[in-house]
Design a protein around this motif. Structure first.
Motif, mmCIF file in Angstrom:
data_model
loop_
_atom_site.group_PDB
_atom_site.id
_atom_site.type_symbol
_atom_site.label_atom_id
_atom_site.label_comp_id
_atom_site.label_asym_id
_atom_site.label_seq_id
_atom_site.Cartn_x
_atom_site.Cartn_y
_atom_site.Cartn_z
ATOM 1 N N SER A 29 0.824 -1.209 0.000
ATOM 2 C CA SER A 29 0.000 0.000 0.000
ATOM 3 C C SER A 29 0.857 1.257 0.000
ATOM 4 O O SER A 29 0.511 2.253 -0.643
ATOM 5 C CB SER A 29 -0.934 0.002 1.220
ATOM 6 N N VAL A 30 1.972 1.219 0.727
ATOM 7 C CA VAL A 30 2.902 2.366 0.714
ATOM 8 C C VAL A 30 3.455 2.564 -0.693
ATOM 9 O O VAL A 30 3.499 3.686 -1.217
ATOM 10 C CB VAL A 30 4.053 2.146 1.712
ATOM 11 N N GLU A 31 3.863 1.457 -1.325
ATOM 12 C CA GLU A 31 4.400 1.544 -2.683
ATOM 13 C C GLU A 31 3.324 2.015 -3.656
ATOM 14 O O GLU A 31 3.607 2.793 -4.579
ATOM 15 C CB GLU A 31 4.939 0.174 -3.103
ATOM 16 N N GLN A 32 2.093 1.557 -3.434
ATOM 17 C CA GLN A 32 1.003 1.941 -4.318
ATOM 18 C C GLN A 32 0.685 3.432 -4.197
ATOM 19 O O GLN A 32 0.449 4.116 -5.207
ATOM 20 C CB GLN A 32 -0.250 1.119 -4.002
ATOM 21 N N VAL A 65 -1.130 -2.567 -7.853
ATOM 22 C CA VAL A 65 -2.532 -2.990 -7.671
ATOM 23 C C VAL A 65 -2.644 -4.501 -7.818
ATOM 24 O O VAL A 65 -3.327 -5.172 -7.035
ATOM 25 C CB VAL A 65 -3.453 -2.284 -8.687
ATOM 26 N N TYR A 66 -1.971 -5.080 -8.846
ATOM 27 C CA TYR A 66 -1.989 -6.534 -9.036
ATOM 28 C C TYR A 66 -1.448 -7.248 -7.799
ATOM 29 O O TYR A 66 -2.029 -8.237 -7.320
ATOM 30 C CB TYR A 66 -1.152 -6.928 -10.262
ATOM 31 N N ARG A 67 -0.323 -6.759 -7.285
ATOM 32 C CA ARG A 67 0.269 -7.378 -6.088
ATOM 33 C C ARG A 67 -0.679 -7.280 -4.907
ATOM 34 O O ARG A 67 -0.828 -8.227 -4.119
ATOM 35 C CB ARG A 67 1.596 -6.701 -5.774
ATOM 36 N N THR A 76 -6.904 -11.600 -2.431
ATOM 37 C CA THR A 76 -7.526 -12.879 -2.794
ATOM 38 C C THR A 76 -7.116 -13.977 -1.818
ATOM 39 O O THR A 76 -7.949 -14.771 -1.349
ATOM 40 C CB THR A 76 -7.131 -13.275 -4.234
ATOM 41 N N GLY A 77 -5.819 -14.054 -1.505
ATOM 42 C CA GLY A 77 -5.353 -15.052 -0.537
ATOM 43 C C GLY A 77 -5.975 -14.854 0.829
ATOM 44 O O GLY A 77 -6.396 -15.827 1.488
ATOM 45 N N LEU A 78 -6.075 -13.622 1.266
ATOM 46 C CA LEU A 78 -6.689 -13.317 2.556
ATOM 47 C C LEU A 78 -8.171 -13.687 2.558
ATOM 48 O O LEU A 78 -8.677 -14.300 3.508
ATOM 49 C CB LEU A 78 -6.512 -11.822 2.863
#
Length: 611
Positions: free
Chosen positions: A212-215, A260-262, A268-270
């Motif tokens: 989120s920081v990177e985004q 965003v993809y990452r 999805t995993g969560l």
């Protein structure tokens, strides 16, 4: 005043409290911008807790009701349990709606709009105090985007932590107590669920926070690139760089969408992990409840409470998951904004800064050193005294330090060593505002505010009358073209909008408006940095007399490559590598046959030749 207005005004959105650098850590940063809102946030938290408790109480009552319907006779139910039924009715029809109403009002009327606006207002006022260097090192659009995004992210981070997370904590605690009252064994699956749920969050949440920081940073960069193209659209089209600018923006968008993809892979995993855990909870609660009922340990009502709360927890866990994902996305945005906002002001007034008082406007540069880069001096032991009312010209090759000397006088930068005095007052000891109020400046690159002509000219002196403004524009030879201006909104003359950075006007028109602004300011010190560079010869000649009027009685520093514009000044200062190499009148320097004489000889059409 109605109840909505009361809550809207409970905390002022635009307080004039003194601003300072916010702390450079997440908790401190959020607390800094929570000033004034702590009481409202505390009330919101209490109401959220009450809402959670009352909802669990209703589930407990549902279990009792099931038991009553199984064990009580219809004719005696009201007689035996009437008061409890009335109490639950009162809770359901009066208490819960009132809690919900006041919780909604405090959130929507007091916090949703006011809280982020307070953050924007405080951050904007602090950023306005930042040095010119701060803005030279970043996109203006990127900084503005961070102001807008960070304010919303601070609000959502604080409110989700205090509202959503407190609600969930109280709800879960009340749920465990309610179920354990029926049989402690029913609480075991829920406690196991909580432990595993927290482990899942402990794995995914730090990863989400990092991305989120990177985004947030990628989003700001993407926006900054787009705004940069729009702000310089004339240059883009002039050099036919529409395609390359598209590619420039595309790369920013690609860098953003990768984050965003990452993020979505982690979400999805969560999501899948929580869904699986919820299914296990529903199954285990049902299995334990039925087993206890078969052995006569609990009633049907207890089963109803346990299974209904388990199903409620299943739905709530997904909500918690998305709230946590949003929370850490907001935290990432806050951290990104914090990295911009929590920077100290490089140029700050001293705590006891005085107001500059001009008596004669004498300027002294005393052993001034300055360097942008460490161990690379741009100005070296520079000494210069400008007498009151003296008009000097600064000249030299590009990079000689002319504009830097002016910027140091204006305190856009602070000297590395030495000092600059105005009327024997060290400019580092006076407030920046009082210093700049005493200096009028016309720059080579004239940028106007995206406002009306009138507002741009009155920027020189806001309290000036209409008559004084028009006198100033006439002196700058600007009045005649201004009265013929129109814009797309139908505004004419002085009310016409100039466009961003004044793009709707020609360079010469912008320059004349800037000159009019300085005429209106009428400061005792005047700086002309290529003041007539954007004017054609005819217009320059027309305002030359006005410029000399403007100089009358003022201490003047003029920078010009067109030497003919400064040749008539009292003294010419030739600088090179931050040092004075020649000085004197035009005629004296010509006779000397030094650098100035060579520059004068090399001029073609009034401009400095290129070696």
């Amino acid at each position: 005043m109605n109840i909505f207005t009361y809550f809207e005004r409970l905390v002022p959105a635009l307080s004039d409290d003194k601003t300072s650098m916010p702390p450079n850590n997440l908790v401190g940063f959020c607390l800094y911008y929570t000033k004034g809102y702590k009481k409202a946030l505390f009330i919101m938290t209490i109401l959220a807790s009450l809402s959670a408790i009352t909802e669990v109480i209703l589930f407990g009552f549902l279990g009792q009701l099931v038991d009553w319907l199984v064990t009580k006779h219809p004719t005696t139910l009201l007689h035996d349990e009437g008061m409890k039924l009335m109490g639950m009715g009162f809770l359901l029809l009066i208490v819960i709606p009132l809690i919900a109403f006041f919780h909604t009002v405090i959130v929507n009327q007091t916090l949703v709009a006011n809280y982020p606006m307070s953050v924007r207002w405080s951050a904007h006022r602090y950023l306005l105090k930042q040095s010119v260097t701060f803005y030279e090192e970043d996109f203006a659009g990127r900084i503005a985007t961070k102001v807008m995004q960070t304010s919303l992210a601070v609000r959502d981070t604080v409110m989700k932590l205090l509202d959503v997370m407190v609600y969930v904590f109280v709800y879960f605690l009340a749920m465990i107590v309610t179920i354990a009252r029926a049989d402690y064994r029913l609480a075991i699956p829920m406690i196991c669920w909580l432990v595993i749920y927290l482990l899942i969050q402990a794995y995914f949440v730090p990863l989400l926070r990092k991305v989120s920081v990177e985004q947030a940073d990628a989003r700001s960069t993407m926006t900054g690139r787009i705004v940069d193209s729009y702000a310089n659209i004339s240059t883009v089209k002039l050099f036919s760089h529409t395609k390359s600018e598209s590619e420039y923006a595309k790369q920013g968008m690609l860098d953003f969408i990768v984050t965003v993809y990452r993020q979505m892979r982690l979400v999805t995993g969560l999501s899948f992990s929580v869904q699986l855990l919820n299914s296990l909870l529903a199954f285990s609660i049902a299995a334990v409840a039925i087993s206890l009922w078969i052995n006569g340990a609990i009633t049907i009502g207890a089963i109803a409470i346990a299974i209904s709360l388990a199903l409620r927890l299943k739905g709530m866990s997904m909500w918690i998951m998305y709230e946590l994902a949003a929370l850490f996305e907001n935290m990432g945005t806050v951290i990104d904004g914090m990295n911009t906002f929590s920077k100290p002001n490089v140029i700050e007034d001293k705590s006891n800064a005085s107001t500059l008082k001009i008596t004669a406007a004498k300027i002294n540069y005393e052993q001034v050193d300055f360097q942008y880069v460490k161990d690379h001096a741009l100005i070296d032991k520079f000494c210069l005294t400008i007498q009151p009312g003296e008009k000097i010209g600064l000249l030299g090759r590009s990079g000689a330090g002319k504009s830097t000397l002016v910027n140091l006088l204006l305190r856009f930068y602070d000297v590395t060593d030495g000092k600059i005095l105005i009327d024997d007052q060290n400019i580092s000891d006076v407030s920046q505002d009082s210093l700049r109020l005493q200096i009028g400046m016309v720059t080579q690159d004239t940028s106007l505010l995206h406002r009306s002509i009138r507002e741009n000219i009155l920027y020189g002196r806001e309290d000036a009358s209409e008559e004084e403004m028009i006198v100033a524009t006439k002196k700058a030879q600007a009045h005649d073209f201004i009265i013929d201006l129109t814009d797309s909104e139908g505004n004419i003359g002085y009310d016409a909008q100039v466009g961003e950075r004044g793009v709707k006007l020609s360079g010469g028109q912008r320059q004349r408006i800037a000159i009019a602004r300085v005429f209106l300011k009428n400061a005792p010190i005047l700086v002309l940095d290529e003041a007539t560079s954007a004017l054609d010869s005819e217009v320059e000649m027309a305002i030359q007399d006005s410029l000399f009027q403007l100089m009358e009685g003022k201490t003047v520093i003029a920078i010009a490559h067109r030497l003919s514009t400064i040749a008539a000044l009292d003294r010419l200062i030739v600088v090179d590598e931050g040092k004075i190499i020649e000085q004197g009148t035009h005629h004296a320097l010509i006779e000397k046959g030094g650098v100035y004489s060579q520059l004068w000889t090399h001029q073609t059409g009034g401009f400095l030749g290129v070696d």
